[in-house]
Design an enzyme around this catalytic site. Structure first.
Site, PDB file in Angstrom:
ATOM      1  N   SER A 112       0.801  -1.223   0.000  1.00  0.00           N
ATOM      2  CA  SER A 112       0.000   0.000   0.000  1.00  0.00           C
ATOM      3  C   SER A 112       0.831   1.268   0.000  1.00  0.00           C
ATOM      4  CB  SER A 112      -0.935   0.012   1.220  1.00  0.00           C
ATOM      5  OG  SER A 112      -0.190  -0.138   2.421  1.00  0.00           O
ATOM      6  N   ASP A 128      -3.017   8.044   8.169  1.00  0.00           N
ATOM      7  CA  ASP A 128      -4.091   7.281   8.806  1.00  0.00           C
ATOM      8  C   ASP A 128      -3.588   6.354   9.911  1.00  0.00           C
ATOM      9  OD1 ASP A 128      -2.695   5.509   7.281  1.00  0.00           O
ATOM     10  OD2 ASP A 128      -4.381   4.787   6.104  1.00  0.00           O
ATOM     11  N   HIS A 185       0.015   4.797   7.074  1.00  0.00           N
ATOM     12  CA  HIS A 185       0.673   5.304   5.872  1.00  0.00           C
ATOM     13  C   HIS A 185       1.075   6.772   6.058  1.00  0.00           C
ATOM     14  CE1 HIS A 185      -2.221   2.131   4.655  1.00  0.00           C
ATOM     15  NE2 HIS A 185      -1.153   1.685   4.000  1.00  0.00           N
TER      16      HIS A 185
END
Length: 387
Positions: A45, A349, A352
Protein backbone atom coordinates in the site's frame (compact mmCIF):
# COMPACT_ATOMS: atom_id res chain seq x y z
CA UNK A 1 -3.57 57.55 -28.04
CA UNK A 2 -6.92 56.61 -26.57
CA UNK A 3 -7.35 54.82 -23.24
CA UNK A 4 -8.92 51.85 -25.06
CA UNK A 5 -5.89 51.54 -27.37
CA UNK A 6 -3.49 51.59 -24.40
CA UNK A 7 -5.49 48.84 -22.68
CA UNK A 8 -5.41 46.78 -25.86
CA UNK A 9 -1.61 47.14 -26.04
CA UNK A 10 -1.22 46.17 -22.35
CA UNK A 11 -3.37 43.09 -22.91
CA UNK A 12 -1.33 42.14 -25.97
CA UNK A 13 1.92 42.48 -24.01
CA UNK A 14 0.54 40.30 -21.22
CA UNK A 15 -0.42 37.65 -23.77
CA UNK A 16 3.05 37.79 -25.34
CA UNK A 17 4.74 37.39 -21.94
CA UNK A 18 2.49 34.44 -21.09
CA UNK A 19 3.19 32.86 -24.48
CA UNK A 20 6.95 33.28 -24.03
CA UNK A 21 6.88 31.66 -20.59
CA UNK A 22 4.72 28.81 -21.85
CA UNK A 23 6.93 28.15 -24.87
CA UNK A 24 10.02 28.25 -22.66
CA UNK A 25 8.48 25.66 -20.37
CA UNK A 26 7.52 23.45 -23.29
CA UNK A 27 11.01 23.71 -24.80
CA UNK A 28 12.57 22.85 -21.44
CA UNK A 29 10.41 19.74 -21.17
CA UNK A 30 11.11 18.84 -24.78
CA UNK A 31 14.86 19.04 -24.11
CA UNK A 32 14.59 16.93 -20.96
CA UNK A 33 16.28 13.57 -21.37
CA UNK A 34 15.95 10.37 -19.40
CA UNK A 35 17.54 7.00 -20.06
CA UNK A 36 14.68 5.37 -18.18
CA UNK A 37 11.68 5.19 -20.48
CA UNK A 38 9.50 3.36 -17.97
CA UNK A 39 9.13 2.39 -14.30
CA UNK A 40 7.94 -0.99 -13.07
CA UNK A 41 7.07 -1.00 -9.39
CA UNK A 42 6.53 -3.87 -6.95
CA UNK A 43 5.08 -3.18 -3.54
CA UNK A 44 2.30 -2.86 -1.02
CA UNK A 45 0.00 0.00 0.00
CA UNK A 46 2.94 2.37 0.43
CA UNK A 47 3.32 2.47 -3.37
CA UNK A 48 -0.05 1.17 -4.59
CA UNK A 49 -1.55 3.56 -7.16
CA UNK A 50 -4.90 1.79 -7.43
CA UNK A 51 -4.29 -1.92 -7.88
CA UNK A 52 -6.05 -3.10 -4.74
CA UNK A 53 -9.12 -0.94 -5.30
CA UNK A 54 -9.27 -2.00 -8.95
CA UNK A 55 -9.54 -5.59 -7.72
CA UNK A 56 -11.78 -4.78 -4.73
CA UNK A 57 -13.56 -1.46 -5.43
CA UNK A 58 -14.42 0.14 -2.09
CA UNK A 59 -12.19 3.14 -1.45
CA UNK A 60 -13.85 6.18 0.11
CA UNK A 61 -13.01 9.81 0.86
CA UNK A 62 -11.05 11.48 2.36
CA UNK A 63 -8.30 9.49 0.59
CA UNK A 64 -6.85 11.58 -2.23
CA UNK A 65 -8.16 14.85 -0.78
CA UNK A 66 -4.93 16.87 -1.10
CA UNK A 67 -3.78 16.33 -4.69
CA UNK A 68 -6.41 14.41 -6.59
CA UNK A 69 -9.42 15.84 -4.67
CA UNK A 70 -11.01 12.37 -4.72
CA UNK A 71 -10.05 8.74 -3.99
CA UNK A 72 -7.77 7.41 -6.73
CA UNK A 73 -6.39 4.24 -5.17
CA UNK A 74 -3.71 5.73 -2.93
CA UNK A 75 -3.75 4.93 0.79
CA UNK A 76 -3.00 8.52 1.66
CA UNK A 77 -4.27 12.07 1.14
CA UNK A 78 -2.39 12.54 -2.14
CA UNK A 79 0.66 11.26 -3.97
CA UNK A 80 2.86 8.36 -2.91
CA UNK A 81 6.64 8.17 -3.34
CA UNK A 82 6.45 6.39 -6.71
CA UNK A 83 4.26 9.22 -8.04
CA UNK A 84 6.97 11.74 -7.21
CA UNK A 85 9.71 9.58 -8.73
CA UNK A 86 7.76 9.22 -11.97
CA UNK A 87 7.14 12.97 -12.06
CA UNK A 88 10.84 13.71 -11.48
CA UNK A 89 11.84 11.44 -14.36
CA UNK A 90 9.35 13.12 -16.67
CA UNK A 91 7.05 10.08 -16.77
CA UNK A 92 3.30 9.86 -16.12
CA UNK A 93 1.91 8.36 -12.93
CA UNK A 94 2.03 4.57 -13.08
CA UNK A 95 -1.16 2.79 -14.05
CA UNK A 96 -1.97 -0.21 -11.83
CA UNK A 97 -1.53 -3.54 -13.59
CA UNK A 98 -4.97 -4.63 -12.33
CA UNK A 99 -6.77 -1.56 -13.65
CA UNK A 100 -8.13 -2.42 -17.08
CA UNK A 101 -10.05 0.79 -17.81
CA UNK A 102 -8.21 3.99 -18.66
CA UNK A 103 -4.68 2.67 -18.15
CA UNK A 104 -1.67 3.61 -20.25
CA UNK A 105 1.27 1.23 -19.93
CA UNK A 106 3.65 2.79 -22.45
CA UNK A 107 5.87 4.02 -19.62
CA UNK A 108 5.54 1.14 -17.20
CA UNK A 109 3.13 -0.49 -14.80
CA UNK A 110 2.56 -0.74 -11.08
CA UNK A 111 2.13 -4.24 -9.62
CA UNK A 112 1.87 -3.02 -6.02
CA UNK A 113 -1.32 -3.69 -4.08
CA UNK A 114 -2.40 -2.84 -0.57
CA UNK A 115 -1.61 -5.52 2.07
CA UNK A 116 0.83 -7.36 -0.20
CA UNK A 117 3.66 -9.37 1.31
CA UNK A 118 7.00 -10.57 0.00
CA UNK A 119 6.35 -14.14 1.10
CA UNK A 120 3.26 -16.16 0.41
CA UNK A 121 0.91 -15.84 3.40
CA UNK A 122 1.23 -19.51 4.40
CA UNK A 123 5.02 -19.20 4.38
CA UNK A 124 5.08 -16.19 6.70
CA UNK A 125 2.45 -17.55 9.11
CA UNK A 126 -0.18 -14.96 8.22
CA UNK A 127 -3.80 -15.83 8.82
CA UNK A 128 -5.80 -12.67 8.18
CA UNK A 129 -5.76 -9.33 6.40
CA UNK A 130 -3.26 -10.15 3.66
CA UNK A 131 -3.53 -9.48 -0.07
CA UNK A 132 -3.34 -12.46 -2.44
CA UNK A 133 -0.88 -10.49 -4.57
CA UNK A 134 2.44 -11.44 -2.95
CA UNK A 135 5.75 -10.51 -4.59
CA UNK A 136 5.85 -13.88 -6.38
CA UNK A 137 2.44 -13.16 -7.91
CA UNK A 138 3.53 -9.64 -8.87
CA UNK A 139 6.59 -11.10 -10.58
CA UNK A 140 4.41 -13.54 -12.54
CA UNK A 141 2.20 -10.63 -13.55
CA UNK A 142 5.31 -8.81 -14.76
CA UNK A 143 6.37 -11.81 -16.84
CA UNK A 144 2.90 -12.14 -18.36
CA UNK A 145 2.79 -8.41 -19.01
CA UNK A 146 6.08 -8.56 -20.91
CA UNK A 147 5.04 -11.53 -23.04
CA UNK A 148 1.62 -10.11 -23.89
CA UNK A 149 3.03 -6.66 -24.61
CA UNK A 150 5.50 -8.07 -27.11
CA UNK A 151 2.79 -10.17 -28.76
CA UNK A 152 0.24 -7.35 -29.02
CA UNK A 153 2.76 -4.76 -30.23
CA UNK A 154 3.06 -6.67 -33.48
CA UNK A 155 -0.68 -6.31 -34.03
CA UNK A 156 -0.62 -2.53 -33.59
CA UNK A 157 -2.00 -2.34 -30.04
CA UNK A 158 -1.60 1.04 -28.38
CA UNK A 159 -0.94 2.00 -24.74
CA UNK A 160 1.66 -0.74 -24.37
CA UNK A 161 5.44 -0.39 -23.99
CA UNK A 162 7.81 -0.94 -26.87
CA UNK A 163 9.48 -4.40 -26.90
CA UNK A 164 12.91 -2.95 -26.02
CA UNK A 165 11.70 -0.83 -23.11
CA UNK A 166 12.26 -3.42 -20.40
CA UNK A 167 16.02 -2.98 -20.55
CA UNK A 168 15.57 0.80 -20.42
CA UNK A 169 13.38 0.78 -17.33
CA UNK A 170 13.78 1.52 -13.65
CA UNK A 171 12.57 -1.27 -11.35
CA UNK A 172 11.50 -0.18 -7.89
CA UNK A 173 10.60 -2.21 -4.80
CA UNK A 174 8.80 -0.89 -1.74
CA UNK A 175 7.53 -4.00 0.00
CA UNK A 176 8.12 -5.98 3.19
CA UNK A 177 6.29 -3.95 5.82
CA UNK A 178 3.36 -6.38 5.92
CA UNK A 179 5.68 -9.36 6.34
CA UNK A 180 7.00 -7.55 9.38
CA UNK A 181 3.79 -6.20 10.89
CA UNK A 182 0.93 -8.31 9.48
CA UNK A 183 0.29 -10.48 12.53
CA UNK A 184 2.94 -9.04 14.81
CA UNK A 185 0.49 -8.40 17.68
CA UNK A 186 -0.43 -12.12 17.68
CA UNK A 187 2.78 -14.02 16.96
CA UNK A 188 5.38 -11.66 18.43
CA UNK A 189 8.63 -10.26 17.11
CA UNK A 190 10.68 -13.37 17.89
CA UNK A 191 8.56 -15.47 15.50
CA UNK A 192 8.66 -12.75 12.85
CA UNK A 193 12.45 -12.65 13.01
CA UNK A 194 12.61 -16.35 12.09
CA UNK A 195 11.30 -15.77 8.57
CA UNK A 196 12.81 -12.34 7.80
CA UNK A 197 15.85 -13.98 6.11
CA UNK A 198 13.36 -15.59 3.70
CA UNK A 199 11.92 -12.14 2.96
CA UNK A 200 15.24 -10.63 1.87
CA UNK A 201 16.13 -13.81 -0.03
CA UNK A 202 12.87 -13.59 -2.00
CA UNK A 203 13.54 -9.95 -2.89
CA UNK A 204 17.01 -10.86 -4.14
CA UNK A 205 15.78 -13.79 -6.22
CA UNK A 206 13.06 -11.58 -7.74
CA UNK A 207 15.69 -9.06 -8.82
CA UNK A 208 17.70 -11.86 -10.45
CA UNK A 209 14.65 -13.07 -12.38
CA UNK A 210 13.88 -9.57 -13.63
CA UNK A 211 17.53 -9.25 -14.61
CA UNK A 212 17.05 -12.30 -16.85
CA UNK A 213 14.10 -10.46 -18.43
CA UNK A 214 16.34 -7.51 -19.25
CA UNK A 215 16.16 -5.31 -16.16
CA UNK A 216 19.39 -3.58 -15.19
CA UNK A 217 18.56 -0.86 -12.63
CA UNK A 218 16.84 -1.66 -9.34
CA UNK A 219 16.00 0.62 -6.43
CA UNK A 220 14.99 -1.27 -3.29
CA UNK A 221 13.50 0.85 -0.51
CA UNK A 222 14.09 -0.32 3.04
CA UNK A 223 11.48 -0.30 5.83
CA UNK A 224 10.40 2.80 7.74
CA UNK A 225 10.54 2.81 11.56
CA UNK A 226 7.29 1.04 12.40
CA UNK A 227 7.75 1.81 16.08
CA UNK A 228 6.81 5.42 15.34
CA UNK A 229 3.55 4.78 13.48
CA UNK A 230 0.38 5.65 15.44
CA UNK A 231 -1.35 2.38 14.53
CA UNK A 232 1.45 0.24 15.87
CA UNK A 233 1.85 2.41 18.96
CA UNK A 234 -1.77 1.55 19.69
CA UNK A 235 -1.79 -2.10 18.56
CA UNK A 236 1.59 -3.52 19.56
CA UNK A 237 2.20 -4.56 23.17
CA UNK A 238 4.83 -2.47 24.92
CA UNK A 239 5.67 -0.79 28.21
CA UNK A 240 6.28 2.89 28.80
CA UNK A 241 9.95 2.04 29.31
CA UNK A 242 10.02 0.79 25.70
CA UNK A 243 9.19 4.29 24.37
CA UNK A 244 11.96 6.76 23.63
CA UNK A 245 11.91 10.53 24.13
CA UNK A 246 10.34 11.00 20.68
CA UNK A 247 7.40 8.72 21.46
CA UNK A 248 8.63 5.78 19.35
CA UNK A 249 8.95 2.15 20.45
CA UNK A 250 12.63 1.28 20.80
CA UNK A 251 12.30 -2.51 20.68
CA UNK A 252 10.38 -2.62 17.38
CA UNK A 253 12.48 0.07 15.75
CA UNK A 254 15.63 -1.87 16.62
CA UNK A 255 14.10 -4.94 14.96
CA UNK A 256 13.46 -2.91 11.81
CA UNK A 257 17.10 -1.79 11.78
CA UNK A 258 18.16 -5.44 12.00
CA UNK A 259 15.94 -6.27 9.02
CA UNK A 260 17.24 -3.31 7.01
CA UNK A 261 20.85 -4.35 7.63
CA UNK A 262 19.95 -7.86 6.49
CA UNK A 263 18.36 -6.45 3.33
CA UNK A 264 21.38 -4.25 2.65
CA UNK A 265 23.74 -7.22 2.86
CA UNK A 266 21.51 -9.38 0.66
CA UNK A 267 21.45 -6.66 -2.00
CA UNK A 268 25.23 -6.33 -1.81
CA UNK A 269 25.59 -10.03 -2.56
CA UNK A 270 23.03 -9.77 -5.37
CA UNK A 271 24.92 -6.85 -6.86
CA UNK A 272 28.15 -8.85 -6.89
CA UNK A 273 26.46 -11.64 -8.83
CA UNK A 274 25.05 -9.25 -11.47
CA UNK A 275 28.11 -7.40 -12.70
CA UNK A 276 26.41 -5.06 -15.18
CA UNK A 277 23.38 -4.20 -13.01
CA UNK A 278 22.68 -1.37 -10.59
CA UNK A 279 21.18 -2.92 -7.45
CA UNK A 280 20.70 -0.02 -5.08
CA UNK A 281 19.71 -0.12 -1.43
CA UNK A 282 17.57 2.97 -0.80
CA UNK A 283 17.46 4.24 2.76
CA UNK A 284 14.12 5.88 3.43
CA UNK A 285 14.22 4.69 7.05
CA UNK A 286 16.53 7.49 8.16
CA UNK A 287 14.36 10.11 6.43
CA UNK A 288 11.13 8.87 7.98
CA UNK A 289 12.77 8.55 11.41
CA UNK A 290 13.91 12.15 11.17
CA UNK A 291 10.37 13.26 10.27
CA UNK A 292 8.83 11.36 13.19
CA UNK A 293 11.41 12.66 15.64
CA UNK A 294 11.63 16.26 14.45
CA UNK A 295 8.47 17.17 12.51
CA UNK A 296 8.74 20.87 13.33
CA UNK A 297 12.16 20.98 11.66
CA UNK A 298 10.37 20.12 8.42
CA UNK A 299 7.47 22.58 8.74
CA UNK A 300 5.18 19.97 10.27
CA UNK A 301 3.52 19.78 13.67
CA UNK A 302 2.73 16.13 14.41
CA UNK A 303 4.97 13.07 14.19
CA UNK A 304 3.25 10.15 15.90
CA UNK A 305 -0.33 11.39 15.54
CA UNK A 306 -2.59 10.40 12.63
CA UNK A 307 -4.36 13.02 10.54
CA UNK A 308 -7.27 10.77 9.60
CA UNK A 309 -8.63 8.68 12.45
CA UNK A 310 -10.75 8.64 15.55
CA UNK A 311 -10.04 9.15 19.22
CA UNK A 312 -7.89 12.26 19.35
CA UNK A 313 -5.24 12.09 22.04
CA UNK A 314 -1.61 11.38 21.30
CA UNK A 315 -2.27 9.08 18.33
CA UNK A 316 -5.79 9.78 16.97
CA UNK A 317 -6.08 6.14 15.98
CA UNK A 318 -8.71 3.54 16.83
CA UNK A 319 -8.09 0.05 15.47
CA UNK A 320 -11.83 -0.63 15.36
CA UNK A 321 -12.55 2.07 12.77
CA UNK A 322 -10.14 3.11 10.03
CA UNK A 323 -9.85 6.36 8.10
CA UNK A 324 -13.02 7.28 6.22
CA UNK A 325 -15.12 4.48 7.73
CA UNK A 326 -18.09 4.50 10.08
CA UNK A 327 -18.73 1.71 12.56
CA UNK A 328 -21.18 1.00 15.36
CA UNK A 329 -19.16 0.84 18.57
CA UNK A 330 -20.85 0.48 21.97
CA UNK A 331 -24.18 1.46 20.47
CA UNK A 332 -22.84 4.61 18.81
CA UNK A 333 -21.92 5.28 15.17
CA UNK A 334 -18.28 6.36 15.08
CA UNK A 335 -16.64 7.91 12.00
CA UNK A 336 -12.89 8.26 11.51
CA UNK A 337 -12.57 11.67 9.89
CA UNK A 338 -9.68 13.62 8.44
CA UNK A 339 -7.92 16.66 9.77
CA UNK A 340 -8.07 19.78 7.60
CA UNK A 341 -4.27 20.21 7.44
CA UNK A 342 -2.59 16.91 6.45
CA UNK A 343 0.52 18.85 5.45
CA UNK A 344 1.20 19.25 9.19
CA UNK A 345 1.29 15.46 9.75
CA UNK A 346 3.82 12.74 9.02
CA UNK A 347 1.17 10.02 9.31
CA UNK A 348 -2.00 10.05 7.26
CA UNK A 349 -4.09 7.28 8.81
CA UNK A 350 -1.81 5.77 11.41
CA UNK A 351 -0.27 3.29 8.95
CA UNK A 352 0.67 5.30 5.87
CA UNK A 353 2.51 8.58 5.31
CA UNK A 354 0.90 11.81 4.16
CA UNK A 355 1.68 13.29 0.75
CA UNK A 356 3.80 15.91 2.53
CA UNK A 357 5.96 13.21 4.12
CA UNK A 358 6.13 11.22 0.87
CA UNK A 359 7.35 14.31 -0.95
CA UNK A 360 10.18 14.84 1.54
CA UNK A 361 11.21 11.19 1.24
CA UNK A 362 11.10 11.35 -2.58
CA UNK A 363 13.25 14.51 -2.57
CA UNK A 364 15.82 12.72 -0.41
CA UNK A 365 15.87 9.80 -2.86
CA UNK A 366 16.28 12.11 -5.84
CA UNK A 367 19.09 13.92 -4.06
CA UNK A 368 21.07 10.69 -4.22
CA UNK A 369 22.42 10.89 -0.68
CA UNK A 370 20.47 7.85 0.60
CA UNK A 371 21.75 5.24 -1.84
CA UNK A 372 24.14 2.38 -1.18
CA UNK A 373 26.31 2.06 -3.15
CA UNK A 374 26.46 5.71 -4.30
CA UNK A 375 24.13 6.16 -7.24
CA UNK A 376 22.93 9.22 -9.11
CA UNK A 377 19.64 9.35 -10.97
CA UNK A 378 20.85 12.67 -12.37
CA UNK A 379 23.42 10.79 -14.46
CA UNK A 380 20.58 9.07 -16.27
CA UNK A 381 17.87 11.75 -16.33
CA UNK A 382 17.23 15.47 -16.27
CA UNK A 383 15.37 15.57 -12.96
CA UNK A 384 12.12 17.54 -13.13
CA UNK A 385 10.67 19.54 -10.21
CA UNK A 386 8.25 17.63 -7.95
CA UNK A 387 5.96 20.46 -6.93
Amino acid sequence: MSVKTMKDIELLLQILVLFTVLMGSLMQNADAKCDFEAIFNFGDSNSDTGGFWAAFPAQKPPNGMTYFKKPVGRATDGRVIIDFLAQALGLPFLSPYLQSIGSDYRHGANFATLASTVLLPKTSLFVTGVSPFSLAIQLNQMKQFKVKSEELQTSGQINLPAPDIFRKSLYTFYIGQNDFTGNLPYIGISVVKHYLPQVVSQISSTIKEIYELGGRTFLVLNLAPIGCYPAFLVELPHNTSDVDSFGCMIFYNNAVVEYNNMLKEALRQTRESLADANVVYTDIHSVMLELFQHPTSHDMKYGTKACCGYGGGDYNFNQQVFCGNTKLINGKNITATSCSDPYNYVSWDGIHATEAANKIVAAAILDGSHFDPPFSLKKFCDIQPIG
